[in-house]
Design a protein around this motif. Structure first.
Motif, PDB file in Angstrom:
ATOM      1  N   PRO A 221       9.430  40.392  43.763  1.00 33.11           N
ATOM      2  CA  PRO A 221      10.622  40.913  43.082  1.00 33.11           C
ATOM      3  C   PRO A 221      11.748  39.886  43.042  1.00 33.11           C
ATOM      4  O   PRO A 221      12.870  40.133  43.493  1.00 33.11           O
ATOM      5  CB  PRO A 221      10.993  42.128  43.944  1.00 33.11           C
ATOM      6  CG  PRO A 221      10.521  41.767  45.314  1.00 33.11           C
ATOM      7  CD  PRO A 221       9.290  40.924  45.131  1.00 33.11           C
ATOM      8  N   LEU A 222      11.434  38.689  42.521  1.00 31.66           N
ATOM      9  CA  LEU A 222      12.397  37.589  42.450  1.00 31.66           C
ATOM     10  C   LEU A 222      12.358  36.969  41.054  1.00 31.66           C
ATOM     11  O   LEU A 222      11.328  37.020  40.368  1.00 31.66           O
ATOM     12  CB  LEU A 222      12.081  36.523  43.499  1.00 31.66           C
ATOM     13  CG  LEU A 222      12.243  36.922  44.975  1.00 31.66           C
ATOM     14  CD1 LEU A 222      11.620  35.867  45.862  1.00 31.66           C
ATOM     15  CD2 LEU A 222      13.704  37.113  45.331  1.00 31.66           C
ATOM     16  N   ASP A 223      13.459  36.333  40.674  1.00 30.11           N
ATOM     17  CA  ASP A 223      13.553  35.690  39.366  1.00 30.11           C
ATOM     18  C   ASP A 223      12.751  34.393  39.345  1.00 30.11           C
ATOM     19  O   ASP A 223      12.456  33.798  40.395  1.00 30.11           O
ATOM     20  CB  ASP A 223      15.013  35.390  39.030  1.00 30.11           C
ATOM     21  CG  ASP A 223      15.838  36.658  38.842  1.00 30.11           C
ATOM     22  OD1 ASP A 223      15.241  37.690  38.468  1.00 30.11           O
ATOM     23  OD2 ASP A 223      17.056  36.608  39.083  1.00 30.11           O
ATOM     24  N   ASP A 224      12.438  33.936  38.156  1.00 29.44           N
ATOM     25  CA  ASP A 224      11.794  32.637  37.976  1.00 29.44           C
ATOM     26  C   ASP A 224      12.734  31.530  38.460  1.00 29.44           C
ATOM     27  O   ASP A 224      13.964  31.643  38.353  1.00 29.44           O
ATOM     28  CB  ASP A 224      11.471  32.388  36.499  1.00 29.44           C
ATOM     29  CG  ASP A 224      10.458  33.386  35.939  1.00 29.44           C
ATOM     30  OD1 ASP A 224       9.954  34.210  36.723  1.00 29.44           O
ATOM     31  OD2 ASP A 224      10.192  33.332  34.719  1.00 29.44           O
ATOM     32  N   ASN A 225      12.144  30.472  38.993  1.00 33.21           N
ATOM     33  CA  ASN A 225      12.899  29.271  39.362  1.00 33.21           C
ATOM     34  C   ASN A 225      14.117  29.603  40.238  1.00 33.21           C
ATOM     35  O   ASN A 225      15.237  29.149  39.975  1.00 33.21           O
ATOM     36  CB  ASN A 225      13.379  28.528  38.100  1.00 33.21           C
ATOM     37  CG  ASN A 225      12.254  28.243  37.131  1.00 33.21           C
ATOM     38  OD1 ASN A 225      11.186  27.783  37.517  1.00 33.21           O
ATOM     39  ND2 ASN A 225      12.484  28.538  35.854  1.00 33.21           N
ATOM     40  N   SER A 226      13.888  30.385  41.282  1.00 39.30           N
ATOM     41  CA  SER A 226      15.014  30.884  42.074  1.00 39.30           C
ATOM     42  C   SER A 226      15.051  30.400  43.521  1.00 39.30           C
ATOM     43  O   SER A 226      16.047  30.624  44.210  1.00 39.30           O
ATOM     44  CB  SER A 226      15.005  32.421  42.071  1.00 39.30           C
ATOM     45  OG  SER A 226      13.778  32.931  42.568  1.00 39.30           O
ATOM     46  N   VAL A 227      13.999  29.739  44.019  1.00 34.34           N
ATOM     47  CA  VAL A 227      14.003  29.284  45.413  1.00 34.34           C
ATOM     48  C   VAL A 227      13.593  27.827  45.493  1.00 34.34           C
ATOM     49  O   VAL A 227      12.845  27.316  44.645  1.00 34.34           O
ATOM     50  CB  VAL A 227      13.074  30.147  46.303  1.00 34.34           C
ATOM     51  CG1 VAL A 227      13.534  31.594  46.319  1.00 34.34           C
ATOM     52  CG2 VAL A 227      11.623  30.066  45.853  1.00 34.34           C
TER      53      VAL A 227
END
Length: 344
Positions: A221-227
């Motif tokens: 449940p995370l956005d693309d290119n976020s970490v």
């Protein structure tokens, strides 16, 4: 003729006694059925590795429906959550701590990094990450402090004026401190594991630097290119679809982000392999029963290691997910391995 029959019977009985004694003395030479299954097929001297996207998958040595595996794995870790860290110490004689420290040294995180730790509910990797970042920040600060001349002053007034600047430089100033703050998002599908991790974070006063997320590693449940970095330690072998988990890792990482996985693997030394297999199947379930009151969960954990791809096969899966510069490093003769890759 009667004498010959009696003689043959005595020889047969003696042979059976010798067989039983030898089997007891060297249990690994005469593997029980559950270990015999390891030796069949193309991998690990025979472990068969089935495609990852079929409706059937493995739960230990059992074949189950894909939907059923997720439920059963959830049940396993719900049962072991409260004794998880204690059991890790007992099963590995504490060596798992050295493996995780080595893992973090290879990552070498820096201030300001955002880490996603998947299947890390108890917080082991998250805590090490934050401590390592803080250690790196202090080391960088001392180095910059010395190079800037703060360590050598020619007068008391100069020392006094510089002390306030040095305090800001060391993190006393809010702007510098906040801009270089590292953060961890821990994602685990099991609420019980998350609960244990949150309690430990409170005890170590690290709650502010960690976000806790209940979620499935195959559908993050995370956005693309976020970490900046994705880590997973001793968790990926429990996924139903390993390829989907790797694709999700690739999706959420920023370009240039790093994937790192610490997982049990294949032992290359024959003697160590004998001892390791014996310990896994004869000792670990017993320890689980005595300490945690749970034989089956720890039997599954031992079996799941043998069902996981070996070092080269897992490397290929990582490359298939789109990662580049894929490498691995064996620890303790290959009992565990560190896998590293980058999203370009």
């Amino acid at each position: 003729r009667t004498a010959n029959v009696l003689s043959d019977l005595c020889v047969s009985n003696m042979a059976e006694v010798a067989f039983r004694l030898l089997r007891r003395a060297v249990p690994r030479l005469f593997l029980p059925h559950r270990l015999q299954r390891i030796r069949r097929g193309p991998c690990h001297g025979g472990l068969s590795f089935r495609p990852l996207c079929t409706q059937k998958t493995h739960f230990g040595f059992q074949e189950v429906d894909s939907a059923e595996k997720e439920e059963r794995v959830y049940e396993v870790f719900r049962n072991v959550a409260d004794k998880y860290d204690l059991m890790n110490d007992l099963m590995s004689c504490g060596v798992h701590r050295l493996w995780k420290d080595n893992f973090m040294c290879r990552l070498n995180p820096s201030p300001g990094m955002h880490l996603l730790d998947v299947a890390g509910g108890t917080g082991d990797i998250a805590f090490r990450f934050l401590r390592f970042v803080e250690s790196n920040r202090k080391r960088m600060t001392r180095s910059s402090f010395t190079e800037s001349g703060f360590s050598s002053s020619s007068s008391e007034s100069q020392t006094s004026s510089e002390s306030s600047s040095a305090e800001d430089f060391l993190g006393g100033g809010d702007v510098v401190s906040d801009s270089r703050k590292a953060h961890v998002t821990v994602c685990d599908i099991n609420e019980n594991m998350i609960r244990v991790g949150q309690e430990r974070a409170e005890q170590q006063q690290l709650s502010k630097e960690i976000s806790w997320l209940v979620g499935n590693g195959e559908n993050l449940p995370l956005d693309d290119n976020s970490v900046d970095c994705y880590t997973i330690a001793y968790g990926i072998r429990n996924f139903t679809h390993i390829d989907r988990a790797l694709s999700e890792a690739y999706r959420v990482l920023i370009p240039g982000g790093r994937f790192m996985c610490l997982e049990f693997s294949r032992v290359k030394n024959p003697l160590i392999e004998i001892i390791y297999d014996w310990h896994s199947f004869e000792n670990i379930p017993v320890i689980g029963k005595v300490v945690a009151g749970d034989w089956n969960s720890y039997q599954y954990l031992a079996e799941s290691i043998r069902q996981f791809p070996d070092q080269e096969q897992f490397k290929q899966l990582i490359e298939d997910a789109g990662f580049r510069f894929v490498t691995y490093e064996n620890l303790s003769f290959g009992i565990t391995a560190i896998h590293s890759a980058f999203k370009l």
